[in-house]
Enzyme design. Structure first.
Site, short mmCIF file in Angstrom:
data_model
loop_
_atom_site.label_atom_id
_atom_site.label_comp_id
_atom_site.label_asym_id
_atom_site.label_seq_id
_atom_site.Cartn_x
_atom_site.Cartn_y
_atom_site.Cartn_z
N SER A 51 39.82 44.32 28.79
CA SER A 51 40.05 45.13 27.76
C SER A 51 39.90 46.57 27.93
O SER A 51 38.91 47.07 28.58
CB SER A 51 39.31 44.60 26.75
OG SER A 51 39.78 43.19 26.37
N1 SAH Z 1 36.56 39.65 27.89
C1 SAH Z 1 37.41 39.78 29.06
C2 SAH Z 1 38.97 40.35 28.66
C3 SAH Z 1 39.41 38.88 28.52
S1 SAH Z 1 41.20 38.53 28.78
C4 SAH Z 1 36.70 40.89 29.72
O1 SAH Z 1 35.72 41.75 29.38
O2 SAH Z 1 37.05 41.29 30.91
C5 SAH Z 1 41.25 37.13 27.73
C6 SAH Z 1 40.84 36.06 28.80
O3 SAH Z 1 40.83 34.69 27.94
C7 SAH Z 1 41.59 35.62 30.01
O4 SAH Z 1 40.71 35.74 31.07
C8 SAH Z 1 42.06 34.12 29.61
O5 SAH Z 1 42.12 33.52 30.85
C9 SAH Z 1 41.00 33.73 28.66
N2 SAH Z 1 41.56 32.64 27.70
C10 SAH Z 1 42.71 32.43 27.05
N3 SAH Z 1 42.72 31.30 26.51
C11 SAH Z 1 41.50 31.01 26.35
C12 SAH Z 1 40.84 29.97 25.88
N4 SAH Z 1 41.61 28.79 25.17
N5 SAH Z 1 39.66 29.29 26.39
C13 SAH Z 1 38.92 30.19 27.15
N6 SAH Z 1 39.45 31.47 27.62
C14 SAH Z 1 40.63 31.68 27.18
#
Ligand code: SAH
Length: 202
Positions: A51
């Site tokens: 993000s």
């Molecule tokens: N917080 C992260 C950014 C995340 S991007 C950072 O600091 O880099 C969103 C993430 O959520 C992705 O890696 C994606 O694979 C994950 N995601 C999406 N749906 C999900 C679910 N149902 N359970 C766990 N992770 C999930």
């Protein structure tokens, strides 16, 4: 700090300190290190992104954490948001659905000597029941509605911060507060997050 965070209204000194402390360049792919502090999200592989710094700071600020808190994150991604939280709270439990990302985040955090961040590979829709309740829960992918198991795993007085909305439409950063009277929902800023995906076995 000044242009991306403070001028946009992030004022909590502890949040700004944590953002200063965590080396963001360690959480982006090697070929993007020079862009690590750009004012936007960056690709981290597997179609996912780390993000934008401002969004991490905003979510951390509205999460309103304290040093005694036990926090659940859904969507570990690069592990950056978890590392920022790890500076501010007692324990962070983070769930990631893509195994490759979870393993890489774990290695990054280990390399930085972080021992209060625990990562699990699973569909975060179900939260992390064994470790519930949580003082705070943060979700970094956007579902269309608040997953009920997450509300259930919030401690009384707890807060959940989650982007809500469909892909291609305006999503809103949403705050869910759990009190003795019930659950109250409010929203902060429009955002654009990757989809909250579900495991096959639905
Ligand atoms: N917080 C992260 C950014 C995340 S991007 C950072 O600091 O880099 C969103 C993430 O959520 C992705 O890696 C994606 O694979 C994950 N995601 C999406 N749906 C999900 C679910 N149902 N359970 C766990 N992770 C999930």
């Amino acid at each position: 700090m000044e242009q991306q965070l403070r001028q946009r209204g992030v004022t909590d000194a502890r949040v700004l300190d944590a953002m200063r402390t965590v080396p963001r360049e360690r959480f982006v792919p090697a070929d993007l290190v020079v862009r690590a502090y750009e004012d936007g999200p960056l690709p981290i592989g597997c179609g996912q992104t780390i993000s934008q710094p401002y969004i991490v700071a905003h979510m951390t600020e509205v999460l309103d954490v304290s040093p005694t808190h036990k926090v659940l994150e859904i969507g570990t991604g690069s592990g950056y948001q978890a590392a920022v939280l790890g500076e501010l709270v007692r324990e962070v439990y983070s769930v990631e659905i893509v195994p490759e990302l979870a393993r890489r985040a774990e290695a990054t955090l280990r390399g930085l000597g972080r021992t209060n961040i625990h990562i699990r590979i699973a569909d975060g829709y179900a939260g992390w029941l064994d470790q519930a309740p949580f003082d705070r829960i943060i979700v970094t992918a956007a579902p269309e509605a608040v997953p009920q198991p997450l509300v259930e795993q919030l401690a009384p007085g707890g807060r959940l911060v989650i982007p809500i909305g469909s892909q291609g439409e305006t999503q809103w950063m949403t705050i869910v507060d759990k009190t003795d009277e019930g659950v109250a929902q409010s929203r902060t800023i429009p955002v654009s997050f990757v989809p909250f995906t579900r495991a096959q076995s639905r």
